[in-house]
Write a protein that holds these residues in place. Sequence first.
Motif, PDB file in Angstrom:
ATOM      1  N   ARG A  13       0.832  -1.213   0.000  1.00  0.00           N
ATOM      2  CA  ARG A  13       0.000   0.000   0.000  1.00  0.00           C
ATOM      3  C   ARG A  13       0.864   1.260   0.000  1.00  0.00           C
ATOM      4  O   ARG A  13       0.556   2.237  -0.687  1.00  0.00           O
ATOM      5  N   VAL A  14       1.963   1.241   0.775  1.00  0.00           N
ATOM      6  CA  VAL A  14       2.857   2.401   0.810  1.00  0.00           C
ATOM      7  C   VAL A  14       3.511   2.597  -0.561  1.00  0.00           C
ATOM      8  O   VAL A  14       3.618   3.725  -1.058  1.00  0.00           O
ATOM      9  N   VAL A  15       3.923   1.508  -1.185  1.00  0.00           N
ATOM     10  CA  VAL A  15       4.532   1.586  -2.520  1.00  0.00           C
ATOM     11  C   VAL A  15       3.539   2.191  -3.517  1.00  0.00           C
ATOM     12  O   VAL A  15       3.881   3.106  -4.283  1.00  0.00           O
ATOM     13  N   GLU A 332       9.217   0.149   7.695  1.00  0.00           N
ATOM     14  CA  GLU A 332       8.311   0.059   6.543  1.00  0.00           C
ATOM     15  C   GLU A 332       8.555   1.206   5.577  1.00  0.00           C
ATOM     16  O   GLU A 332       8.504   1.028   4.354  1.00  0.00           O
ATOM     17  N   ILE A 333       8.844   2.389   6.122  1.00  0.00           N
ATOM     18  CA  ILE A 333       9.151   3.545   5.274  1.00  0.00           C
ATOM     19  C   ILE A 333      10.429   3.305   4.486  1.00  0.00           C
ATOM     20  O   ILE A 333      10.482   3.540   3.267  1.00  0.00           O
ATOM     21  N   THR A 334      11.476   2.844   5.165  1.00  0.00           N
ATOM     22  CA  THR A 334      12.778   2.707   4.511  1.00  0.00           C
ATOM     23  C   THR A 334      12.880   1.464   3.641  1.00  0.00           C
ATOM     24  O   THR A 334      13.858   1.316   2.902  1.00  0.00           O
ATOM     25  N   THR A 335      11.904   0.559   3.716  1.00  0.00           N
ATOM     26  CA  THR A 335      11.871  -0.565   2.776  1.00  0.00           C
ATOM     27  C   THR A 335      10.947  -0.280   1.603  1.00  0.00           C
ATOM     28  O   THR A 335      11.251  -0.652   0.465  1.00  0.00           O
ATOM     29  N   ARG A 378      10.930  12.701   0.361  1.00  0.00           N
ATOM     30  CA  ARG A 378      10.048  11.958   1.266  1.00  0.00           C
ATOM     31  C   ARG A 378      10.503  12.070   2.715  1.00  0.00           C
ATOM     32  O   ARG A 378      10.016  11.344   3.584  1.00  0.00           O
ATOM     33  N   GLY A 379      11.463  12.943   2.966  1.00  0.00           N
ATOM     34  CA  GLY A 379      11.940  13.152   4.326  1.00  0.00           C
ATOM     35  C   GLY A 379      12.998  12.183   4.792  1.00  0.00           C
ATOM     36  O   GLY A 379      13.360  12.164   5.976  1.00  0.00           O
ATOM     37  N   VAL A 380      13.514  11.339   3.887  1.00  0.00           N
ATOM     38  CA  VAL A 380      14.578  10.403   4.224  1.00  0.00           C
ATOM     39  C   VAL A 380      15.868  10.940   3.597  1.00  0.00           C
ATOM     40  O   VAL A 380      16.117  10.768   2.400  1.00  0.00           O
TER      41      VAL A 380
END
Length: 385
Positions: A13-15, A332-335, A378-380
Amino acid sequence: MKYLVLGSGLQGRVVAYDIIKFEQDATVVIADIDSENLKLAKSLIKEDRLSVEEFDITDSGSTVELMNKADVIVNSLPHTWDITEKVYGALSKTKGKKAVFTDYWMWEKHYDFDEDLKKADCLVVPGLGIVPGFGNICSGQLAYEFDQLEETSIYCGGLPTKLGVAPLDYMILFNVEALLDLYLTPPTVIRDGKLEVEDALDNLESYLIPGYGSVDALKTDGLYSLNKTLLEKGVKRASEYTLRYPGHYQFMQELDEMGFFSKEVIEVRGQKVVPRDFSEEVLNTLMKKIPGVRDFTYLKVNGKGKKGGKYVQKAYELLAYSDEEEGITSMEITTAYPASIAAMIIAKDDGGMRGVVEPENIFVGERFQKMVSELAKRGVVVYEV
């Protein structure tokens, strides 16, 4: 561009959401066997450019038909070789497709499909996450920048932002089965230009995370395809470490020594029990994510070698935090972001590569810089150190 995301779990879903948000002309189909997950995806991502479709990966014909409607495919299905093999089999029956896999389980077997994919004019880049994934990419970029990279080390960990708020000072950010596999698999490292296997849960080192103090670093089996590609590039030493707060690994070592992670069946009060199965259930409850408690994922990839006639060293470093409002962990964000960004990059620039291509061999140079700039949006933020 038409994207197909296989798997409607949180990562999928994030992708999908990320692609919709950052590529204005993109359309995305999320496909899964779980109709409830698909309904949830549709309710959370309220975009006309998103659609959902129910499918079964074991039905090769319908899977190929689904893939043929897309330009780029992101495989975010559960990480088992049986599923991965079926995805590869279906892709091999398509023509001219590009794909990104979040999976790198049993990485050596991915090459079994290399020739079939080349015949189908397809490209697959597996292992897009944090480690494996962006950690590999940073090592590949360092090798690309140096005249000769001689040594690289990867340090990565996902931890609570505060000590003493979670049991064992850890919250599970993926799943406990994978966590124990990470701890208990003997790590393969590169030493003196050769592969060596070391003991699992052994030889802890101290490591300093800026702002969070000293942690324990354990060598884990996280080099994956770097075991192959770094040797091909003449690298003499390489290892990957997983970071935890002090005391965590010592407790796990004690559990292992006492047999709690054994897979041999024992009898308890007339019931047959596998100690590891029992331990997984207990640890899953004990270390589950605590709502409202922020977590962070830290990554640093170091390189040493020769450049311009000098011996130099350089590193890439990132620190990302969970989004507690959205209920998304830092892991989950960084993957998810490296996978979605990778899919959007190869959609327009694949370098003419086909077959199975390692992330560290494709996302270098301009494609590396593109990924870094997209992560920053994306803030990373990825720092050069």
